[in-house]
Design a protein around this motif. Structure first.
Motif: not given
Length: 163
Positions: A19, A21-25, A42, A142, A145, A149
């Motif tokens: 999450v 590093t890629t924003g995906e779960y 970042k 996770c 998300s 942040d």
């Protein structure tokens, strides 16, 4: 800057690394054997995450030396393993080579039935007894998300320039 992600198996370390590093779960995460390295840029800072396996044979200490911080992930719905998680954390932090290394404890899986709240996690993990370093605790999820942040902000805050 480098950080280690440690914790018991299935706590959510790899999911967190994905999450961040890629924003995906993904629900389909294979257990980590050994370690995985993830990198992400970042706010003009390159963050390197060492995602360490949670199996007992793994020697976390050697990967936690000379990092900017230790991120310890706890499955707050797995009440059967909380005492083991506490024991592993305090054993790791007792190593002389890690004195002073900042610690971020993340309570993951806050959506599960029976999940601890933040104060209960602090109490169960005896985080107030850790006085030789900065300690911070966040509750995360996770899969959507939640509060990731805040984790990224904490990582960036602990950036140290190499001399």
């Amino acid at each position: 800057m480098e950080f280690t992600l440690v914790g018991l198996p299935s706590a959510g370390k790899t999911s967190l690394a994905d999450v961040v590093t890629t924003g995906e779960y993904s629900e389909a995460v294979n257990p980590t054997l050994g370690f995985r390295i993830r990198k992400v840029m970042k706010e003009n800072v390159m963050i390197k995450l060492w995602d360490l396996a949670g199996q007992p044979r793994t020697r976390w200490e050697r990967y936690c030396c000379a990092v900017c911080g230790i991120v310890y992930v706890v499955d707050v719905a797995d009440q059967d393993n909380l005492s083991t998680s506490k024991s592993e954390l305090h054993d790791l932090l007792s190593k002389k080579s890690l004195i002073g290394t900042p610690l971020l404890v993340l309570g993951n899986k806050i959506d599960k039935e029976g999940a601890l709240n933040k104060q209960a996690l602090i109490d169960q993990m005896d985080l107030t007894a850790i006085t030789d370093r900065e300690v911070c605790c966040y509750m995360i999820l996770c899969k959507n998300s939640t509060n990731v942040d805040m984790v990224i902000d904490w990582l960036i805050k602990h950036f140290k320039f190499e001399s």
